[in-house]
Scaffold this motif. Structure first.
Motif, PDB file in Angstrom:
ATOM      1  N   HIS A 390     -39.924  -9.958  11.781  1.00  0.00           N
ATOM      2  CA  HIS A 390     -38.601  -9.660  11.238  1.00  0.00           C
ATOM      3  C   HIS A 390     -38.463  -8.220  10.728  1.00  0.00           C
ATOM      4  N   GLY A 391     -39.502  -7.419  10.911  1.00  0.00           N
ATOM      5  CA  GLY A 391     -39.414  -6.040  10.452  1.00  0.00           C
ATOM      6  C   GLY A 391     -39.337  -5.918   8.949  1.00  0.00           C
ATOM      7  N   ALA A 392     -40.014  -6.800   8.220  1.00  0.00           N
ATOM      8  CA  ALA A 392     -39.955  -6.803   6.758  1.00  0.00           C
ATOM      9  C   ALA A 392     -41.181  -6.090   6.183  1.00  0.00           C
ATOM     10  N   MET A 393     -41.211  -5.981   4.861  1.00  0.00           N
ATOM     11  CA  MET A 393     -42.311  -5.317   4.168  1.00  0.00           C
ATOM     12  C   MET A 393     -43.024  -6.327   3.263  1.00  0.00           C
ATOM     13  N   VAL A 394     -44.343  -6.249   3.249  1.00  0.00           N
ATOM     14  CA  VAL A 394     -45.173  -7.129   2.411  1.00  0.00           C
ATOM     15  C   VAL A 394     -46.032  -6.240   1.517  1.00  0.00           C
ATOM     16  N   ALA A 395     -46.110  -6.600   0.237  1.00  0.00           N
ATOM     17  CA  ALA A 395     -46.958  -5.857  -0.699  1.00  0.00           C
ATOM     18  C   ALA A 395     -48.134  -6.726  -1.113  1.00  0.00           C
ATOM     19  N   VAL A 396     -49.311  -6.114  -1.155  1.00  0.00           N
ATOM     20  CA  VAL A 396     -50.512  -6.782  -1.646  1.00  0.00           C
ATOM     21  C   VAL A 396     -50.951  -6.054  -2.915  1.00  0.00           C
ATOM     22  N   ILE A 397     -51.053  -6.795  -4.004  1.00  0.00           N
ATOM     23  CA  ILE A 397     -51.443  -6.208  -5.296  1.00  0.00           C
ATOM     24  C   ILE A 397     -52.764  -6.828  -5.729  1.00  0.00           C
ATOM     25  N   LEU A 398     -53.756  -5.981  -5.958  1.00  0.00           N
ATOM     26  CA  LEU A 398     -55.042  -6.453  -6.466  1.00  0.00           C
ATOM     27  C   LEU A 398     -55.120  -6.132  -7.947  1.00  0.00           C
ATOM     28  N   VAL A 399     -55.333  -7.161  -8.757  1.00  0.00           N
ATOM     29  CA  VAL A 399     -55.356  -7.039 -10.211  1.00  0.00           C
ATOM     30  C   VAL A 399     -56.784  -7.260 -10.698  1.00  0.00           C
ATOM     31  N   GLU A 444     -60.810 -10.849 -10.709  1.00  0.00           N
ATOM     32  CA  GLU A 444     -59.923 -10.202  -9.746  1.00  0.00           C
ATOM     33  C   GLU A 444     -58.900 -11.196  -9.206  1.00  0.00           C
ATOM     34  N   PHE A 445     -57.642 -10.768  -9.171  1.00  0.00           N
ATOM     35  CA  PHE A 445     -56.546 -11.575  -8.642  1.00  0.00           C
ATOM     36  C   PHE A 445     -55.838 -10.779  -7.553  1.00  0.00           C
ATOM     37  N   VAL A 446     -55.321 -11.504  -6.569  1.00  0.00           N
ATOM     38  CA  VAL A 446     -54.567 -10.866  -5.492  1.00  0.00           C
ATOM     39  C   VAL A 446     -53.199 -11.527  -5.409  1.00  0.00           C
ATOM     40  N   LEU A 447     -52.160 -10.709  -5.325  1.00  0.00           N
ATOM     41  CA  LEU A 447     -50.799 -11.209  -5.172  1.00  0.00           C
ATOM     42  C   LEU A 447     -50.256 -10.752  -3.826  1.00  0.00           C
ATOM     43  N   VAL A 488     -52.077  -1.274  -5.292  1.00  0.00           N
ATOM     44  CA  VAL A 488     -51.018  -1.794  -4.421  1.00  0.00           C
ATOM     45  C   VAL A 488     -51.176  -1.204  -3.025  1.00  0.00           C
ATOM     46  N   ALA A 489     -51.085  -2.084  -2.018  1.00  0.00           N
ATOM     47  CA  ALA A 489     -51.018  -1.652  -0.622  1.00  0.00           C
ATOM     48  C   ALA A 489     -49.820  -2.327   0.018  1.00  0.00           C
ATOM     49  N   CYS A 504     -57.320  -1.821   1.139  1.00  0.00           N
ATOM     50  CA  CYS A 504     -56.548  -0.690   0.623  1.00  0.00           C
ATOM     51  C   CYS A 504     -56.134  -0.926  -0.831  1.00  0.00           C
ATOM     52  N   ALA A 505     -55.691  -2.151  -1.142  1.00  0.00           N
ATOM     53  CA  ALA A 505     -55.327  -2.472  -2.527  1.00  0.00           C
ATOM     54  C   ALA A 505     -56.540  -2.365  -3.444  1.00  0.00           C
ATOM     55  N   ASP A 506     -57.702  -2.724  -2.928  1.00  0.00           N
ATOM     56  CA  ASP A 506     -58.937  -2.635  -3.709  1.00  0.00           C
ATOM     57  C   ASP A 506     -59.260  -1.164  -4.018  1.00  0.00           C
ATOM     58  N   MET A 507     -59.095  -0.301  -3.021  1.00  0.00           N
ATOM     59  CA  MET A 507     -59.327   1.130  -3.262  1.00  0.00           C
ATOM     60  C   MET A 507     -58.365   1.662  -4.320  1.00  0.00           C
ATOM     61  N   ALA A 508     -57.099   1.273  -4.215  1.00  0.00           N
ATOM     62  CA  ALA A 508     -56.114   1.728  -5.193  1.00  0.00           C
ATOM     63  C   ALA A 508     -56.450   1.217  -6.587  1.00  0.00           C
ATOM     64  N   MET A 509     -56.951  -0.015  -6.665  1.00  0.00           N
ATOM     65  CA  MET A 509     -57.309  -0.561  -7.976  1.00  0.00           C
ATOM     66  C   MET A 509     -58.479   0.221  -8.583  1.00  0.00           C
ATOM     67  N   TYR A 510     -59.505   0.557  -7.773  1.00  0.00           N
ATOM     68  CA  TYR A 510     -60.629   1.329  -8.307  1.00  0.00           C
ATOM     69  C   TYR A 510     -60.165   2.720  -8.755  1.00  0.00           C
ATOM     70  N   HIS A 511     -59.235   3.278  -8.019  1.00  0.00           N
ATOM     71  CA  HIS A 511     -58.679   4.566  -8.432  1.00  0.00           C
ATOM     72  C   HIS A 511     -57.965   4.425  -9.775  1.00  0.00           C
ATOM     73  N   ALA A 512     -57.239   3.321  -9.955  1.00  0.00           N
ATOM     74  CA  ALA A 512     -56.565   3.080 -11.234  1.00  0.00           C
ATOM     75  C   ALA A 512     -57.582   2.938 -12.355  1.00  0.00           C
ATOM     76  N   LYS A 513     -58.669   2.212 -12.103  1.00  0.00           N
ATOM     77  CA  LYS A 513     -59.687   2.036 -13.144  1.00  0.00           C
ATOM     78  C   LYS A 513     -60.307   3.376 -13.527  1.00  0.00           C
ATOM     79  N   GLY A 514     -60.558   4.201 -12.516  1.00  0.00           N
ATOM     80  CA  GLY A 514     -61.178   5.484 -12.797  1.00  0.00           C
ATOM     81  C   GLY A 514     -60.260   6.473 -13.485  1.00  0.00           C
TER      82      GLY A 514
END
Length: 789
Positions: A390-399, A444-447, A488-489, A504-514
């Protein structure tokens, strides 16, 4: 007479047994017997073929094929009349024979004149004729075969002699009714032959007038096959009644299929008694609003007159919904037409519930009830597939929760579990029903957020999630602070498959932690940093395999006399590309990758080997301290492993020191007390590192078995160059001495620091001002020089 005259007629008399008594001349001419030779002959001798007198007498004669003089045979009519004496008693028979041309009779007359004797043996069952006393007068060969009795035995028997004792009274009553009331009767018996063979038979009879008297003419039919079929039917019926599955038999009646039979299991399952279900179409049990597809399959199969198996929900009489596993089979008649359906139904509600429970356990986290990794990947793949279509967007958030390890260490694992469950509820409440919240592992949680209209919308969503988590969690009278780092990816910008998006979300989360926490979206720079970390993790594994790690030993000096009082083991990595690397460059990744345990064991082995070498060279009383992390000393068997090393290397008590940051022990006081006690018992000294870096708990420190404290590097470095004083360093030295502990100043780099620490009573000093970390050979050389000066 040389020829047989059609009009010829003869008369004679016989006795009761059918023997000729008198014979007239016409008989002599017709049959060739003289009046003198005829008496004593049986009348049946004149009959062509087999004939028996009782049958002839009972039938009053009949149309017969008879033998005449000269060997001729012709049809004749034999008429027998009973004779009576002066007292009225039966006394012999009178017989007359009339000969008529066959073509003078109609077909019906010719058939009607057929002798009874010729007919009875052709009957499929048994034939018999009884008098009022129940004696057998006439019978056929089938009765002889059935009873296995001879004709003489049957002639002497009563019919009741052939029956079981319990059947005789009913038989006599039926005979009476025939003779007195003219009734037609029947009864089922078990005929027992001479050999004991039982044959179920149905007997029937009626009264027949014959020659002025009445007789009972009857037949018996072998019903063995019918009895076997009845037995099989009864067995089938018992089986249907005993079946644990519900059974329904319906009759095809246009659009409806009317119930004709239900078994007790159906009544139990559906709650309807048989009389409440029979006559109705089974659709009356349908549960409205459920399983439309399965019911459509069922209707189509019935319309096409073919078998079908479906599982859907029905409604009991009580209104309760139950799962029904239904298998339907059509029943065809002799013409191949479907007339009925047999339905076998099974209540599978419990199985369904167990299956759903197992599926929930397989796909959900037992602690939080959230989706687990299995369900996460399934939901994520499905969301990506729909988004592609459907040409939509999905977000994955790793907490990832901040400082969750500290929560477990400080408040205990029960508190940690409570925090995880509260966080799960908060995350679940903050998203839509169409989104997925999963527990990936640990803290760790994933949304998975579907149908995202824009990245800005996703950012607001992630910030709302973070804000929902910062509220403290109440536990045991304490308020536990909670924070989280979110990565977030977004599909399709950051990845096109589920696993790539989570990475990708995992990399972004580690960047946030750092970078102090918060929400960070994935970028290409993060991928490069992640690749560097992955390369570093691979390098650590290679370092252990290729002996790239080594130890240096920095001496601790007596603050007053300058003697060497011990050493601290310091880890280094001789990297094949980057050269010598300090622990700060790789130990964090070693902790994350799980290699810290292997590295720690290697360091302890090397330190113990170094101590043994010093002892062999004659240098005793020089302990070596080794830094250990929480991951190492909290593992099972840590202290026992140290004890085994001490014994293996033959080390003296107190020669090995374990160095742990003060803050680590305070965060988990129970473990701290246990560890200090166990180390003391195996002869290992405990040294507190980074003393004064955080909050100190004096009461707790008094409970520990500690040899020394090492001032935090910050406290030493803050000593003014002019030596005008540092209140923190002085306070820590005094505090250590008040606890009766030796105080070590480490990371000493300037003369001002040396002077200040000496002047305020610091016991030992360590740092570049005295000596850089030394290789084992350099240590030996230094000790030899000091020993000879």
């Amino acid at each position: 007479m040389s020829t047989i005259e059609p009009s010829a007629q003869v008369c004679f008399l016989t006795d009761d047994e059918g023997k000729v008594v008198t014979w007239n001349p016409a008989c002599a001419d017709l049959f060739g017997w003289t009046p003198e030779s005829a008496p004593g002959h049986l009348l049946t001798e004149l009959v062509a073929g087999e004939a028996r007198w009782p049958v002839l007498a009972a039938a009053g004669g009949g149309r017969l094929q008879m033998r005449f003089a000269g060997g001729h045979e012709a049809a004749a009519t034999l008429s027998l009349l009973r004779q009576y004496g002066t007292g009225g008693a039966p006394q012999g028979w009178s017989a007359s024979i009339a000969i008529a041309p066959a073509d003078s009779l109609s077909e019906a007359e010719r058939i009607g004149n057929t002798p009874l004797a010729e007919v009875v043996d052709l009957l499929p069952g048994t034939f018999y004729a009884l008098n009022r006393e129940g004696r057998l007068l006439v019978w056929n060969h089938n009765l002889e075969r059935l009873t296995e009795m001879t004709p003489d035995e049957l002639a002497a028997a009563r019919v009741t002699d052939l029956l079981e004792p319990h059947e005789r009274a009913q038989a006599l009553e039926n005979i009476r009714r025939v003779f007195d009331e003219g009734a037609e009767v029947s009864m089922e018996i078990s005929c027992v032959s001479r050999s004991g063979r039982e044959t179920p038979t149905v007997l029937g009879g009626a009264r027949v007038a014959c020659n002025g008297d009445h007789y009972l003419f009857g037949m018996g039919i072998d019903i063995s096959r019918r009895r076997e079929k009845e037995r099989q039917l009864r067995l089938s019926e018992r089986a249907l009644h005993a079946a644990s599955n519900g059974i329904v038999i319906t009759r095809c009646s246009g659009r409806d299929n009317i119930i004709e039979y239900v078994n007790p299991a159906f009544e139990h399952i559906a709650g309807y008694a048989a009389d409440e279900a029979i006559g109705r179409d089974p659709r009356f049990m349908a549960a409205p609003g459920f399983d439309a597809h399965e019911r459509s399959q069922l209707r189509q199969a019935i319309a096409e007159r073919r078998p079908v198996s479906v599982v859907f929900r029905n409604m009991r009489k009580s209104g309760e919904i139950f799962w029904n596993d239904l298998r339907i089979t059509p029943v065809r008649d002799e013409h191949g037409e479907v007339t009925h359906f047999i339905g076998i139904l099974q209540d599978v509600t419990a199985i369904k519930q167990r299956t759903e429970h197992l599926e929930h356990e397989v796909n959900h986290d037992p602690l939080t009830g959230l989706a687990n990794r299995n369900l996460l990947w399934d939901r994520l793949d499905h969301a990506v597939h729909l988004a592609q279509r459907h040409g939509a967007m999905v977000a994955v958030i790793l907490v990832d929760l901040d400082n969750f390890k500290a929560i477990n260490d400080t408040f205990g694992h029960e508190a940690g579990d409570v925090v995880l469950k509260v966080v799960a509820r908060r995350l679940q409440a903050a998203v839509r029903d169409s989104d997925t919240v999963a527990r990936m592992s640990g803290d760790e949680f994933v949304l998975v957020l579907v149908d995202q209209p824009s990245v800005r919308f996703t950012l607001r969503m992630a910030e709302r999630l973070r804000q929902a988590l910062v509220m403290p969690v109440a536990f045991g009278g304490n308020e536990i602070p909670v924070g989280a780092s979110l990565g977030v990816a977004v599909f399709p910008q950051d990845g096109t498959v589920g696993a790539e998006l989570v990475r990708c979300a995992d990399m972004a989360m580690y960047h946030a932690k750092g970078n102090g926490g918060g929400v960070h979206f994935y970028s290409a720079e993060m991928r490069r940093a992640s690749e560097q970390r992955a390369a570093l993790a691979d390098g650590i594994r290679s370092a252990l395999e290729h002996d790239e790690l080594f130890l240096l030993f920095q001496p601790r000096m007596d603050a007053r006399g300058g003697q060497v009082r011990g050493f601290e083991a310091l880890l280094r990595w001789r990297h094949p590309r980057h050269g010598i690397m300090l622990p700060a460059a790789f130990l964090a990744e070693a902790e994350e990758s799980g290699k810290m345990i292997d590295i720690g064991n290697w360091v302890l082995d090397q330190a113990c080997a170094f101590l043994r070498e010093l002892r062999q060279l004659g240098y005793t009383g020089l302990p070596v301290s080794v830094n250990v992390s929480h991951r190492e000393y909290s593992q099972h068997g840590f202290v026992s492993g140290i004890a085994a090393r001490i014994a293996r290397h033959g080390l003296a008590p107190g020669s090995l020191e374990i160095e742990i940051p003060e803050g680590d022990l305070i965060r988990n006081p129970v473990l701290g007390r246990e560890l200090s006690t166990q180390l003391r018992e195996v002869g290992v000294a405990l040294s507190l590192d980074e003393f004064g870096k955080g909050m100190s708990d004096i009461a707790f420190l008094r409970q520990l078995s500690v040899r020394q404290v090492k001032l935090s590097k910050a406290a030493v470095h803050e000593i003014a160059a002019e030596g005008s004083g540092n209140p923190l360093a002085k306070t820590l030295i005094d505090l250590g001495h008040n606890l009766d502990l030796a105080v070590v100043g480490e990371a000493v780099e300037t003369e001002a620091q040396v002077d200040f620490l000496r002047s305020h009573g610091c016991d030992q000093l360590q740092g570049q001002w005295f000596s850089e970390p030394l290789a084992p050979d350099a240590v030996r050389q230094m000790l030899d020089q000091r020993h000879h000066t």
